[in-house]
Design an enzyme around this catalytic site. Structure first.
Site, PDB file in Angstrom:
ATOM      1  CD1 TRP A 142       0.054  -1.545   3.048  1.00  0.00           C
ATOM      2  CD2 TRP A 142       0.716   0.586   3.256  1.00  0.00           C
ATOM      3  NE1 TRP A 142       0.920  -1.482   4.125  1.00  0.00           N
ATOM      4  CE2 TRP A 142       1.341  -0.186   4.283  1.00  0.00           C
ATOM      5  CE3 TRP A 142       0.986   1.953   3.194  1.00  0.00           C
ATOM      6  CZ2 TRP A 142       2.208   0.374   5.227  1.00  0.00           C
ATOM      7  CZ3 TRP A 142       1.862   2.504   4.132  1.00  0.00           C
ATOM      8  CH2 TRP A 142       2.450   1.715   5.134  1.00  0.00           C
ATOM      9  CG  ASN A 143       5.115   1.222   0.812  1.00  0.00           C
ATOM     10  OD1 ASN A 143       4.752   0.437  -0.073  1.00  0.00           O
ATOM     11  ND2 ASN A 143       6.345   1.263   1.242  1.00  0.00           N
ATOM     12  CE  LYS A 166      -2.974  -9.779  -1.838  1.00  0.00           C
ATOM     13  NZ  LYS A 166      -3.379  -8.463  -1.310  1.00  0.00           N
ATOM     14  CB  ALA A 168      -1.931  -3.479  -0.149  1.00  0.00           C
ATOM     15  N   GLY A 220       6.614  -6.435  -0.048  1.00  0.00           N
ATOM     16  CA  GLY A 220       5.947  -6.298   1.239  1.00  0.00           C
ATOM     17  C   GLY A 220       6.931  -6.565   2.355  1.00  0.00           C
ATOM     18  CB  SER A 221       6.375  -7.260   5.902  1.00  0.00           C
ATOM     19  OG  SER A 221       5.541  -8.384   5.800  1.00  0.00           O
ATOM     20  CD  GLU A 242      12.644  -5.535  -5.042  1.00  0.00           C
ATOM     21  OE1 GLU A 242      13.240  -4.974  -4.101  1.00  0.00           O
ATOM     22  OE2 GLU A 242      13.208  -5.814  -6.111  1.00  0.00           O
ATOM     23  CG  LEU A 243      11.247  -9.373   1.063  1.00  0.00           C
ATOM     24  CD1 LEU A 243      11.790 -10.640   1.698  1.00  0.00           C
ATOM     25  CD2 LEU A 243       9.751  -9.503   0.798  1.00  0.00           C
ATOM     26  CB  CYS A 276      11.272  -0.669   1.527  1.00  0.00           C
ATOM     27  SG  CYS A 276      11.220  -0.118  -0.173  1.00  0.00           S
ATOM     28  CD  GLU A 377      10.643  -2.064   7.251  1.00  0.00           C
ATOM     29  OE1 GLU A 377       9.978  -3.095   7.450  1.00  0.00           O
ATOM     30  OE2 GLU A 377      10.884  -1.629   6.104  1.00  0.00           O
TER      31      GLU A 377
HETATM   32  P1  NAD Z   1       2.709  -6.863   4.149  1.00  0.00           P
HETATM   33  O1  NAD Z   1       3.719  -7.896   3.892  1.00  0.00           O
HETATM   34  O2  NAD Z   1       1.822  -7.017   5.318  1.00  0.00           O
HETATM   35  O3  NAD Z   1       1.752  -6.649   2.902  1.00  0.00           O
HETATM   36  C1  NAD Z   1       2.247  -6.520   1.582  1.00  0.00           C
HETATM   37  C2  NAD Z   1       1.350  -7.282   0.644  1.00  0.00           C
HETATM   38  O4  NAD Z   1       1.346  -8.646   1.033  1.00  0.00           O
HETATM   39  C3  NAD Z   1      -0.107  -6.837   0.657  1.00  0.00           C
HETATM   40  O5  NAD Z   1      -0.651  -6.979  -0.633  1.00  0.00           O
HETATM   41  C4  NAD Z   1      -0.749  -7.850   1.578  1.00  0.00           C
HETATM   42  O6  NAD Z   1      -2.120  -8.025   1.311  1.00  0.00           O
HETATM   43  C5  NAD Z   1       0.027  -9.092   1.211  1.00  0.00           C
HETATM   44  N1  NAD Z   1       0.027 -10.140   2.232  1.00  0.00           N
HETATM   45  C6  NAD Z   1       0.040 -10.012   3.577  1.00  0.00           C
HETATM   46  N2  NAD Z   1       0.014 -11.234   4.162  1.00  0.00           N
HETATM   47  C7  NAD Z   1      -0.008 -12.154   3.154  1.00  0.00           C
HETATM   48  C8  NAD Z   1      -0.033 -13.571   3.096  1.00  0.00           C
HETATM   49  N3  NAD Z   1      -0.046 -14.314   4.203  1.00  0.00           N
HETATM   50  N4  NAD Z   1      -0.049 -14.165   1.888  1.00  0.00           N
HETATM   51  C9  NAD Z   1      -0.036 -13.434   0.756  1.00  0.00           C
HETATM   52  N5  NAD Z   1      -0.016 -12.095   0.751  1.00  0.00           N
HETATM   53  C10 NAD Z   1       0.008 -11.453   1.935  1.00  0.00           C
HETATM   54  O7  NAD Z   1       3.533  -5.530   4.211  1.00  0.00           O
HETATM   55  P2  NAD Z   1       3.067  -4.139   4.699  1.00  0.00           P
HETATM   56  O8  NAD Z   1       3.450  -4.017   6.119  1.00  0.00           O
HETATM   57  O9  NAD Z   1       1.688  -3.829   4.302  1.00  0.00           O
HETATM   58  O10 NAD Z   1       4.021  -3.261   3.756  1.00  0.00           O
HETATM   59  C11 NAD Z   1       5.139  -2.673   4.192  1.00  0.00           C
HETATM   60  C12 NAD Z   1       6.359  -3.555   4.015  1.00  0.00           C
HETATM   61  O11 NAD Z   1       6.686  -3.641   2.637  1.00  0.00           O
HETATM   62  C13 NAD Z   1       7.566  -2.961   4.683  1.00  0.00           C
HETATM   63  O12 NAD Z   1       8.303  -3.936   5.362  1.00  0.00           O
HETATM   64  C14 NAD Z   1       8.369  -2.393   3.539  1.00  0.00           C
HETATM   65  O13 NAD Z   1       9.723  -2.247   3.807  1.00  0.00           O
HETATM   66  C15 NAD Z   1       8.060  -3.349   2.444  1.00  0.00           C
HETATM   67  N6  NAD Z   1       8.285  -2.727   1.139  1.00  0.00           N
HETATM   68  C16 NAD Z   1       9.357  -3.116   0.405  1.00  0.00           C
HETATM   69  C17 NAD Z   1       9.628  -2.519  -0.812  1.00  0.00           C
HETATM   70  C18 NAD Z   1      10.813  -2.941  -1.611  1.00  0.00           C
HETATM   71  O14 NAD Z   1      10.852  -2.644  -2.783  1.00  0.00           O
HETATM   72  N7  NAD Z   1      11.773  -3.631  -1.046  1.00  0.00           N
HETATM   73  C19 NAD Z   1       8.785  -1.523  -1.304  1.00  0.00           C
HETATM   74  C20 NAD Z   1       7.689  -1.149  -0.550  1.00  0.00           C
HETATM   75  C21 NAD Z   1       7.441  -1.776   0.679  1.00  0.00           C
END
Ligand code: NAD
Length: 474
Positions: A142-143, A166, A168, A220-221, A242-243, A276, A377
């Site tokens: 979502w960010n 899919k 966020a 995501g995370s 990309e975490l 991130c 983080e």
């Molecule tokens: P998150 O992992 O909770 O969510 C990210 C995505 O994953 C969303 O679409 C969410 O619906 C999905 N998701 C969550 N749980 C899931 C599961 N069990 N199975 C499948 N999909 C699932 O992350 P967040 O906290 O919403 O986002 C922020 C994180 O993303 C931070 O840690 C940030 O550093 C990271 N991020 C990384 C980059 C990069 O390029 N490295 C860029 C942007 C954000």
């Protein structure tokens, strides 16, 4: 949702809210397991003809999507500010950055070349051909709700992959708007499918286990990325991850402290720290401690929080209550363990901020490894400053993290800068540069920050298989 070229709305819905006000701004369908299957089926059927199209046809469609995206820049940016909360100017920048990937990969689509390789046998010839990996499952955060979509979709489409996206659950409206852009550009039915889900786990499981999906592209995370990577490994799928990050920023004795404070105040508070690549430990040499903290604090005190639609506001809301509580608990933990608060350190609830999720831009000094913020983080508007004395030690301190995404260096000495660049174990390093990102430059991390790169030529390789032909001549 957008499945096989059709808009699907007849489902139970979940609500989308504006984090700056708490107002409901829309609703989207909550996908069923049949929808997930239908989307994967559509992508897998569409792959048969899409992968046969010429690079020039795919390039033309990406180019058209780029034009449409730019013609709708204002509308997309306003939607992003409503849904995600960032200031309108930052949303406009993100739409531009997102569009850049469409243009870059429209161009790269035509430069996917194989090789001829000399053989030691005079009657043998080797050639390689690059082919699309197949159907891609993409999961985005979502960010950066638009650019994280195009950073995956553009290279996948350029090489001839089809996909199911899919987004966020906090920002599905931006994804829907992007599906409209791709539809208007004329991509054939089934090539791009978008499903929205209140609960992401079943979609993740389907992407990892369905044999028709050949690649998972996730941003995501780190916690979720590791889980998905393990699930995908059981089915031998390609992944891009990309975490999370925990970027160090080092201000060396030979840097200009005022210039460093200016740059770091900008990059730290970009997207309210929800990036991130946001600096999470700012190492300042003791000769600059006083000047740096004075300049940084003065700049941070001038940052104004509020609605992204009001000019002059540069701090938006956090995405949800849990995020706000996490930021505050890290700050309170640091203060309890002896950090000094220069400004901020509390939730903002005055006036129009009452209904939103705002946290005061914060500067903490005297941060030590005993504090949670030193390793965890933050993803919020907090600048943790660590004062150091030994230039050799600071590089080891900067590398002392499970993450390896971004790092920043301030120095006016070429040797110091080169040595730091070479010693830091991070995928992206800004040297006197707070914006080391571009569609043309590889983005990604080492260690727990992920696998693979997005953008640049590396970004296209992630969606390709190499096929070798060995020809024995008669
Ligand atoms: P998150 O992992 O909770 O969510 C990210 C995505 O994953 C969303 O679409 C969410 O619906 C999905 N998701 C969550 N749980 C899931 C599961 N069990 N199975 C499948 N999909 C699932 O992350 P967040 O906290 O919403 O986002 C922020 C994180 O993303 C931070 O840690 C940030 O550093 C990271 N991020 C990384 C980059 C990069 O390029 N490295 C860029 C942007 C954000």
């Amino acid at each position: 949702m957008y499945i096989d070229g059709q808009w699907v709305t007849e489902r139970s819905h979940f609500l989308v809210t504006n984090p700056a006000s708490g107002d409901v701004i829309g609703e989207v369908p909550d996908c069923t397991s049949e929808d997930i299957d239908a989307a994967i089926t559509a992508a897998s059927e569409a792959l048969k003809s899409w992968k046969q199209t010429t690079a020039y046809e795919r390039s033309g469609l990406l180019y058209r999507a780029w034009e449409i995206m730019l013609s709708r820049k204002q509308e997309l940016a306003e939607l992003m500010t409503r849904e995600q909360g960032k200031p309108l100017k930052a949303s406009l920048n993100e739409v531009q950055y997102g569009a850049d990937f469409l243009l870059w990969f429209a161009e790269e689509a035509k430069r996917i070349n194989g090789q001829t390789i000399p053989s030691s046998r005079d009657n043998q010839r080797f050639i390689t051909q690059k082919v699309p990996v197949g159907v891609v499952g993409a999961i985005t955060p979502w960010n950066y709700p638009i650019s994280m979509i195009t950073r995956k979709l553009a290279p996948a489409l350029a090489v001839g992959c089809t996909l199911v996206l899919k987004p966020a659950e906090q920002t599905p409206l931006c994804a829907k708007a992007m599906a409209e852009v791709f539809e208007e550009a004329g991509f054939p039915a089934g090539v791009i499918n978008v499903i929205t889900s209140r609960d992401p786990a079943p979609v993740g499981e389907a992407f990892c286990s369905d044999p028709r999906i050949r690649k998972l592209a996730f941003t995501g995370s780190t916690a979720v990325g590791k889980k998905l990577n393990a699930q995908a490994a059981a089915h031998m799928k390609r992944v891009s991850m990309e975490l999370g990050g925990h970027a160090p920023a080092i201000v060396f004795p030979d840097a200009d402290p005022a210039h460093a404070a200016k740059g770091l105040s900008l990059v730290k508070f970009l997207n309210t720290g929800q990036a991130c690549i946001s600096p999470n430990r700012i190492f300042v040499h003791r000769v600059h401690a006083e000047a740096f903290l004075a300049e940084l604090t003065a700049r941070v005190c001038r940052l104004k929080a509020g609605s992204g639609f009001e000019a002059g506001n540069s701090i938006g809301p956090l995405i949800n209550e849990a995020a706000l509580q996490k930021v505050d608990s890290q700050v309170q933990d640091a203060l309890a363990k002896g950090a000094t608060l220069y400004t901020g350190g509390h939730r903002l609830t005055d006036g129009e901020l009452r209904g939103g999720l705002f946290y005061a831009p914060t500067v903490l000094a005297g941060v030590t490894p005993e504090m949670r913020i030193y390793y965890e983080e933050t993803f919020g508007p907090v600048a943790p400053v660590v004062i150091y004395g030994d230039e050799d030690d600071v590089l080891a301190m900067a590398n002392d993290t499970e993450y390896g995404l971004a790092a920043y260096v301030y120095s006016n000495n070429l040797s110091t800068a080169v040595k730091a660049f070479e010693a830091l174990e991070f995928g992206i390093i800004g040297i006197n540069d707070i914006n080391p990102t571009s569609a043309a430059a590889p983005f990604g991390g080492m260690k727990s920050s992920g696998l693979g790169r997005e953008g640049a030529q590396e970004g296209i390789e992630e969606y390709l298989e190499t096929k070798l032909g060995g020809f024995a001549l008669g």
